[in-house]
Design an enzyme around this catalytic site. Sequence first.
Site, PDB file in Angstrom:
ATOM      1  N   HIS A  74       0.800  -1.228   0.000  1.00 41.70           N
ATOM      2  CA  HIS A  74       0.000   0.000   0.000  1.00 41.70           C
ATOM      3  C   HIS A  74       0.830   1.275   0.000  1.00 41.70           C
ATOM      4  O   HIS A  74       0.324   2.347  -0.318  1.00 41.70           O
ATOM      5  CB  HIS A  74      -0.916   0.035   1.228  1.00 41.70           C
ATOM      6  N   CYS A  96       4.074  -1.235  -3.723  1.00 41.70           N
ATOM      7  CA  CYS A  96       3.752  -1.579  -5.104  1.00 41.70           C
ATOM      8  C   CYS A  96       4.272  -0.493  -6.053  1.00 41.70           C
ATOM      9  O   CYS A  96       4.078   0.697  -5.786  1.00 41.70           O
ATOM     10  CB  CYS A  96       2.244  -1.719  -5.247  1.00 41.70           C
ATOM     11  N   HIS A 128      -7.777   4.497   4.598  1.00 42.33           N
ATOM     12  CA  HIS A 128      -7.167   3.345   3.936  1.00 42.33           C
ATOM     13  C   HIS A 128      -5.658   3.576   3.848  1.00 42.33           C
ATOM     14  O   HIS A 128      -5.195   4.691   3.621  1.00 42.33           O
ATOM     15  CB  HIS A 128      -7.765   3.172   2.539  1.00 42.33           C
ATOM     16  N   GLU A 130      -3.361   2.929   1.664  1.00 43.67           N
ATOM     17  CA  GLU A 130      -2.842   3.543   0.436  1.00 43.67           C
ATOM     18  C   GLU A 130      -3.163   5.032   0.388  1.00 43.67           C
ATOM     19  O   GLU A 130      -2.333   5.847  -0.013  1.00 43.67           O
ATOM     20  CB  GLU A 130      -3.431   2.850  -0.800  1.00 43.67           C
ATOM     21  N   CYS A 201      -5.422   1.024 -10.859  1.00 43.45           N
ATOM     22  CA  CYS A 201      -4.532  -0.004 -11.394  1.00 43.45           C
ATOM     23  C   CYS A 201      -5.271  -0.837 -12.435  1.00 43.45           C
ATOM     24  O   CYS A 201      -6.357  -1.346 -12.174  1.00 43.45           O
ATOM     25  CB  CYS A 201      -4.045  -0.896 -10.251  1.00 43.45           C
ATOM     26  N   SER A 230     -10.966  -3.081   0.363  1.00 42.17           N
ATOM     27  CA  SER A 230     -11.718  -2.126  -0.464  1.00 42.17           C
ATOM     28  C   SER A 230     -11.937  -2.697  -1.859  1.00 42.17           C
ATOM     29  O   SER A 230     -13.018  -2.611  -2.435  1.00 42.17           O
ATOM     30  CB  SER A 230     -10.944  -0.804  -0.536  1.00 42.17           C
ATOM     31  N   SER A 273      -6.465  -9.384  -3.078  1.00 44.63           N
ATOM     32  CA  SER A 273      -5.826  -9.739  -1.807  1.00 44.63           C
ATOM     33  C   SER A 273      -6.221 -11.136  -1.341  1.00 44.63           C
ATOM     34  O   SER A 273      -5.948 -11.509  -0.197  1.00 44.63           O
ATOM     35  CB  SER A 273      -6.208  -8.713  -0.730  1.00 44.63           C
TER      36      SER A 273
END
Length: 294
Positions: A74, A96, A128, A130, A201, A230, A273
């Site tokens: 994240h 990432c 969150h 990220e 993404c 999420s 995930s």
Amino acid sequence: MTITIDKNSGYCFGVEFAIQMAEDEMENVPELYCLGDIVHNGMEVQRLYQKGLRIIDREQLKELHDCKVLIRAHGEPPETYQLALQNNIELIDASCPVVLKLQNRVKHAFDNMEEVEGQIVIYGQQGHAEVIGIAGQTHDKAIIVTTEADLDKIDFTKPVTLFSQTTKSTKGFYHIKALIEERIREAKGELVDFDANDSICRQVSNREPQLARFSTEHDVVVFVSGKKSSNGKALYSVCKSINPNSYFIESEQELEASWFDQAQSVGICGATSTPMWLMQQVADSIQALELQAI
């Protein structure tokens, strides 16, 4: 009854990379700290705990010195890296690449927006991991919007640059984008000073049409995901919209035999995930339910 696991489901590159880094590191140490859940899947977190992965939060990080800490896919805000330097913490950075690229884009856009008193808006989930990392590139000045009501936080008389959390729904992003455009026109009489960046993404967004097709091919769809994910919530909504006989579970323990009474075909899929081993466990459990019913 046929049971099929969606070949396109399972870990995205970023999650797979982070877990591999953690497992490689734990071959050399009895315990490894990880800042936050390495993946939003309780079953996988538990599996890695058995191998020595210890989840910590930001407050606990402040108390650590002279050790190693894994940064998950994240990503993290700049303050985390500064703290690591102060406390002599070696960071094993599994952020990432897609998220890192987005962080750099947001930082560059923020610098430009500061010059014109503009605003950075992030379509994402408040709190969150990220989003915390992305907002950190703006000294937490970014405006986080999740619902239509959140748009009231934006001053539409000023320039706006929009980004998205990488795992949000493409449909949701373009809906928010259209609403912002409408509000700018109302405020200024025309659409000006608005830059929208679809930063979702593609490995995630491409799963939406894939899952839509998958959902049409089966009588029952079982979607396996951690409840914190999420991405899982967004992808499950795709399945449910196509096939009403879609069910969200975290593990095989939540399966109900009645779901499969009339089913000839069952499809099992999951979030970015969701580990493949967990979907296989669910498939095996559905097979066992069928044998019990005979």
